[in-house]
Design a protein around this motif. Sequence first.
Motif, PDB file in Angstrom:
ATOM      1  N   MET A   1      -1.108 -12.440   3.799  1.00 25.29           N
ATOM      2  CA  MET A   1      -1.519 -11.032   3.711  1.00 25.29           C
ATOM      3  C   MET A   1      -2.439 -10.700   4.878  1.00 25.29           C
ATOM      4  O   MET A   1      -3.168 -11.564   5.366  1.00 25.29           O
ATOM      5  N   LYS A   2      -2.356  -9.461   5.321  1.00 23.05           N
ATOM      6  CA  LYS A   2      -3.117  -9.061   6.492  1.00 23.05           C
ATOM      7  C   LYS A   2      -3.967  -7.826   6.202  1.00 23.05           C
ATOM      8  O   LYS A   2      -3.546  -6.905   5.513  1.00 23.05           O
ATOM      9  N   LEU A   3      -5.166  -7.847   6.803  1.00 18.20           N
ATOM     10  CA  LEU A   3      -6.009  -6.665   6.880  1.00 18.20           C
ATOM     11  C   LEU A   3      -6.124  -6.336   8.362  1.00 18.20           C
ATOM     12  O   LEU A   3      -6.602  -7.153   9.152  1.00 18.20           O
ATOM     13  N   ILE A   4      -5.664  -5.141   8.744  1.00 17.01           N
ATOM     14  CA  ILE A   4      -5.584  -4.783  10.156  1.00 17.01           C
ATOM     15  C   ILE A   4      -6.490  -3.587  10.431  1.00 17.01           C
ATOM     16  O   ILE A   4      -6.305  -2.508   9.865  1.00 17.01           O
ATOM     17  N   GLY A   5      -7.465  -3.795  11.299  1.00 18.12           N
ATOM     18  CA  GLY A   5      -8.296  -2.684  11.743  1.00 18.12           C
ATOM     19  C   GLY A   5      -7.626  -1.989  12.907  1.00 18.12           C
ATOM     20  O   GLY A   5      -7.385  -2.604  13.950  1.00 18.12           O
ATOM     21  N   VAL A   6      -7.308  -0.724  12.721  1.00 19.56           N
ATOM     22  CA  VAL A   6      -6.552   0.030  13.727  1.00 19.56           C
ATOM     23  C   VAL A   6      -7.431   1.141  14.296  1.00 19.56           C
ATOM     24  O   VAL A   6      -7.911   2.009  13.557  1.00 19.56           O
TER      25      VAL A   6
ATOM     26  N   ALA B   1       4.133   1.216   8.535  1.00 20.38           N
ATOM     27  CA  ALA B   1       4.727   0.079   7.834  1.00 20.38           C
ATOM     28  C   ALA B   1       3.824  -0.516   6.770  1.00 20.38           C
ATOM     29  O   ALA B   1       4.296  -1.267   5.902  1.00 20.38           O
ATOM     30  N   ALA B   2       2.543  -0.198   6.802  1.00 20.71           N
ATOM     31  CA  ALA B   2       1.586  -0.851   5.908  1.00 20.71           C
ATOM     32  C   ALA B   2       1.809  -0.473   4.451  1.00 20.71           C
ATOM     33  O   ALA B   2       2.250   0.632   4.132  1.00 20.71           O
ATOM     34  N   ASN B   3       1.474  -1.409   3.576  1.00 15.17           N
ATOM     35  CA  ASN B   3       1.506  -1.111   2.145  1.00 15.17           C
ATOM     36  C   ASN B   3       0.455  -0.077   1.772  1.00 15.17           C
ATOM     37  O   ASN B   3       0.632   0.693   0.829  1.00 15.17           O
TER      38      ASN B   3
ATOM     39  N   ASP C   1       2.783   8.369   1.199  1.00 11.68           N
ATOM     40  CA  ASP C   1       1.739   8.594   0.190  1.00 11.68           C
ATOM     41  C   ASP C   1       0.860   7.366  -0.015  1.00 11.68           C
ATOM     42  O   ASP C   1       0.186   7.247  -1.044  1.00 11.68           O
ATOM     43  N   ARG C   2       0.810   6.473   0.974  1.00 14.01           N
ATOM     44  CA  ARG C   2       0.028   5.243   0.823  1.00 14.01           C
ATOM     45  C   ARG C   2      -1.322   5.314   1.532  1.00 14.01           C
ATOM     46  O   ARG C   2      -1.980   4.299   1.722  1.00 14.01           O
ATOM     47  N   ILE C   3      -1.741   6.522   1.895  1.00  7.42           N
ATOM     48  CA  ILE C   3      -3.066   6.706   2.489  1.00  7.42           C
ATOM     49  C   ILE C   3      -4.092   6.829   1.362  1.00  7.42           C
ATOM     50  O   ILE C   3      -3.894   7.577   0.404  1.00  7.42           O
ATOM     51  N   GLU C   4      -5.179   6.099   1.490  1.00  3.20           N
ATOM     52  CA  GLU C   4      -6.218   6.127   0.447  1.00  3.20           C
ATOM     53  C   GLU C   4      -7.597   6.220   1.083  1.00  3.20           C
ATOM     54  O   GLU C   4      -7.910   5.503   2.041  1.00  3.20           O
ATOM     55  N   ARG C   5      -8.425   7.088   0.552  1.00  2.00           N
ATOM     56  CA  ARG C   5      -9.800   7.203   1.042  1.00  2.00           C
ATOM     57  C   ARG C   5     -10.627   6.048   0.488  1.00  2.00           C
ATOM     58  O   ARG C   5     -10.574   5.736  -0.702  1.00  2.00           O
ATOM     59  N   LEU C   6     -11.388   5.435   1.395  1.00  2.00           N
ATOM     60  CA  LEU C   6     -12.242   4.308   1.029  1.00  2.00           C
ATOM     61  C   LEU C   6     -13.685   4.740   1.207  1.00  2.00           C
ATOM     62  O   LEU C   6     -14.143   4.960   2.331  1.00  2.00           O
ATOM     63  N   VAL C   7     -14.385   4.871   0.091  1.00  6.67           N
ATOM     64  CA  VAL C   7     -15.763   5.362   0.117  1.00  6.67           C
ATOM     65  C   VAL C   7     -16.705   4.242   0.533  1.00  6.67           C
ATOM     66  O   VAL C   7     -16.699   3.158  -0.061  1.00  6.67           O
ATOM     67  N   PHE C   8     -17.513   4.524   1.545  1.00 12.74           N
ATOM     68  CA  PHE C   8     -18.507   3.560   2.006  1.00 12.74           C
ATOM     69  C   PHE C   8     -19.867   3.946   1.456  1.00 12.74           C
ATOM     70  O   PHE C   8     -20.431   4.966   1.837  1.00 12.74           O
TER      71      PHE C   8
ATOM     72  N   ILE D   1      -0.923  -7.550  -3.618  1.00  8.34           N
ATOM     73  CA  ILE D   1       0.349  -7.286  -2.947  1.00  8.34           C
ATOM     74  C   ILE D   1       1.025  -8.562  -2.453  1.00  8.34           C
ATOM     75  O   ILE D   1       2.175  -8.521  -2.031  1.00  8.34           O
ATOM     76  N   GLY D   2       0.303  -9.671  -2.472  1.00  2.00           N
ATOM     77  CA  GLY D   2       0.953 -10.934  -2.122  1.00  2.00           C
ATOM     78  C   GLY D   2       0.875 -11.291  -0.655  1.00  2.00           C
ATOM     79  O   GLY D   2       0.352 -10.534   0.174  1.00  2.00           O
ATOM     80  N   PRO D   3       1.421 -12.448  -0.288  1.00  2.00           N
ATOM     81  CA  PRO D   3       1.216 -13.023   1.047  1.00  2.00           C
ATOM     82  C   PRO D   3       1.875 -12.269   2.195  1.00  2.00           C
ATOM     83  O   PRO D   3       1.515 -12.475   3.350  1.00  2.00           O
ATOM     84  N   HIS D   4       2.853 -11.425   1.927  1.00  9.04           N
ATOM     85  CA  HIS D   4       3.571 -10.757   3.011  1.00  9.04           C
ATOM     86  C   HIS D   4       3.179  -9.289   3.181  1.00  9.04           C
ATOM     87  O   HIS D   4       3.757  -8.587   4.002  1.00  9.04           O
ATOM     88  N   GLY D   5       2.200  -8.841   2.400  1.00 17.04           N
ATOM     89  CA  GLY D   5       1.783  -7.449   2.485  1.00 17.04           C
ATOM     90  C   GLY D   5       0.708  -7.227   3.535  1.00 17.04           C
ATOM     91  O   GLY D   5       0.133  -8.165   4.074  1.00 17.04           O
ATOM     92  N   SER D   6       0.458  -5.962   3.826  1.00 15.36           N
ATOM     93  CA  SER D   6      -0.585  -5.622   4.798  1.00 15.36           C
ATOM     94  C   SER D   6      -1.274  -4.327   4.404  1.00 15.36           C
ATOM     95  O   SER D   6      -0.670  -3.428   3.809  1.00 15.36           O
TER      96      SER D   6
END
Length: 238
Positions: free
Chosen positions: A1-6, A26-28, A54-61, A84-89
């Motif tokens: 699984m990946k977390l990508i800072g864009v 392409a991201a989950n 519809d996979r955009i989500e606001r992340l409150v800091f 989401i498992g090992p192949h998600g991002s």
Amino acid sequence: MKLIGVGVGPGDPELVTVKAVRLMRAANRVYVPVLSADETGYAEITVRTHVDHDRIERLVFAPPSHPDEPDAAAEAVARYLHGIGPHGSAVFATIGDPNVYSSFTALASAVRSYLPEVTVETVPGVTAAQDLASRCRVPLVEGGEPLTLLPLGEGVGGLSDALDRPGSVVVYKSGRHLIGVKEAVRRAGRLHGALYGARLGLPGEVVRPLASADGNTAPYLSSVLVPARRTGVRSGAQ
């Protein structure tokens, strides 16, 4: 699984890279940082220009009030990635570049503490310093000049020393301290040619000489560029 800072650049949707758009589409899930769930942040405005799923989500800091308090944003991201498992991002879209004074650095570190197996990657973005220099037709650096980049979230300390050194100086997060910034630049004898920009590429954009910028109304995400002392270089800001 990946977390990508864009990095999605300073605001102008046309400055987002092809790679950034591909990964966001392409991201989950695509996280966009906000201070409250009912606001639309700068990053979200740019992201929605390119991504219509519809996979955009606001992340409150909301920073923890003490060191032992859980990081709610990081916990939420780690929980989602685990599910989401090992192949998600998941993509975290940040204004500017994810490796330049970005909240992504702290988020990624905290997510790793909850989910050590996560792979963290970044995609560079155009910075406000580059965009402001381009809009004003002034080289950011040239030849052997150094570049000093200062964030002023906590005040103008250190700015005078930077202005006394050679090369260009860029000040980020200068909005609350713009009056002090202008005074420091004036005392250094570098007010002529200094540039101010806010909301670059977004509605309400302001680009002007620093001398004419209103220090009482400048937004938090304002940038100041004090070009290196040169001969034959003129600002294009009006």
